[in-house]
Design an enzyme around this catalytic site. Sequence first.
Site, PDB file in Angstrom:
ATOM      1  N   TYR A 170       7.929   3.002  15.502  1.00  0.00           N
ATOM      2  CA  TYR A 170       8.651   3.521  16.668  1.00  0.00           C
ATOM      3  C   TYR A 170       9.603   4.608  16.217  1.00  0.00           C
ATOM      4  O   TYR A 170      10.268   4.487  15.178  1.00  0.00           O
ATOM      5  CB  TYR A 170       9.438   2.391  17.342  1.00  0.00           C
ATOM      6  CG  TYR A 170      10.410   2.872  18.398  1.00  0.00           C
ATOM      7  CD1 TYR A 170       9.965   3.306  19.639  1.00  0.00           C
ATOM      8  CD2 TYR A 170      11.784   2.894  18.148  1.00  0.00           C
ATOM      9  CE1 TYR A 170      10.855   3.760  20.604  1.00  0.00           C
ATOM     10  CE2 TYR A 170      12.682   3.340  19.104  1.00  0.00           C
ATOM     11  CZ  TYR A 170      12.210   3.772  20.328  1.00  0.00           C
ATOM     12  OH  TYR A 170      13.097   4.224  21.280  1.00  0.00           O
ATOM     13  N   ALA A 211      11.044   3.897   7.327  1.00  0.00           N
ATOM     14  CA  ALA A 211       9.583   3.868   7.298  1.00  0.00           C
ATOM     15  C   ALA A 211       9.051   5.148   6.664  1.00  0.00           C
ATOM     16  O   ALA A 211       9.728   6.180   6.662  1.00  0.00           O
ATOM     17  CB  ALA A 211       9.028   3.710   8.709  1.00  0.00           C
ATOM     18  N   LEU A 212       7.836   5.067   6.148  1.00  0.00           N
ATOM     19  CA  LEU A 212       7.251   6.184   5.416  1.00  0.00           C
ATOM     20  C   LEU A 212       5.754   6.250   5.691  1.00  0.00           C
ATOM     21  O   LEU A 212       5.066   5.231   5.669  1.00  0.00           O
ATOM     22  CB  LEU A 212       7.506   5.991   3.916  1.00  0.00           C
ATOM     23  CG  LEU A 212       6.798   6.903   2.926  1.00  0.00           C
ATOM     24  CD1 LEU A 212       7.289   8.335   3.087  1.00  0.00           C
ATOM     25  CD2 LEU A 212       7.048   6.424   1.501  1.00  0.00           C
ATOM     26  N   GLY A 213       5.261   7.449   5.963  1.00  0.00           N
ATOM     27  CA  GLY A 213       3.827   7.644   6.143  1.00  0.00           C
ATOM     28  C   GLY A 213       3.476   9.106   5.968  1.00  0.00           C
ATOM     29  O   GLY A 213       4.110   9.972   6.577  1.00  0.00           O
ATOM     30  N   CYS A 257       4.825  -1.547  11.309  1.00  0.00           N
ATOM     31  CA  CYS A 257       3.966  -1.233  10.170  1.00  0.00           C
ATOM     32  C   CYS A 257       2.909  -2.306   9.932  1.00  0.00           C
ATOM     33  O   CYS A 257       2.390  -2.459   8.827  1.00  0.00           O
ATOM     34  CB  CYS A 257       4.803  -0.986   8.916  1.00  0.00           C
ATOM     35  SG  CYS A 257       5.996   0.357   9.133  1.00  0.00           S
TER      36      CYS A 257
END
Length: 225
Positions: free
Chosen positions: A75, A141-143, A172
């Site tokens: 989110y 968060a990481l992407g 995730c």
Amino acid sequence: MPVTVRWLGETPYDACFDAMRAFTDARTPDTDDEIWVVEHPPVYTLGQAGNPAHLLVADSGVPLVKVDRGGQITYHGPGQIVAYLLVDLRRRKLMVRTLVTRIEEAVIETLAAYNLASARKAGAPGIYVESGPHRGAKIAALGLKIRNGCSYHGLSVNVKMDLRPFLAINPCGYAGLETIDMASLGATADWHEVAQTLVRRLIAHLDGATAAAALPQQALEQSND
């Protein structure tokens, strides 16, 4: 190597997503790396291998966008820093895993600057609270997506936000995972201050420097485009 930092303010997710892909497709070997810093209106994003079942509430009122990064569902919303890293890995002689590690270290150091202890977790990309009653809660968060040796997408850090939309997803892909923000842990720094700290740490780590060598803010190439 120079890094151009673009402060985009509040920008819809779709606009950034389209712009990132266009920028990456148009890159040449001489294109400077860029970091885009943005705050998005409420949106869920689902990675290319993501399972839509991780969105637990069909009528949340928050749009869902399917994207081409790694990872599952997350989110984005007001009060969260999103930083997109448009980096030529081949030119910097970086492996993907090395870039991910450097991003994680930059986030850990940013949180430490506000007396928040955090750590990475094996097999679960992102940054998690290391101690206290919210130990194990996810705070960043990481992407990433790599195309033609260049990265796009990036990371998000929860500063001071409405956390309720996270309850409508398995963050995730992890059922029951608590998501937290800096304000809930007692940090009083505002979005802009934390964003400045994060950018300094990211640039230092892209250059392979330690936290002590983080560039002063006046050394950053900035644009408000």
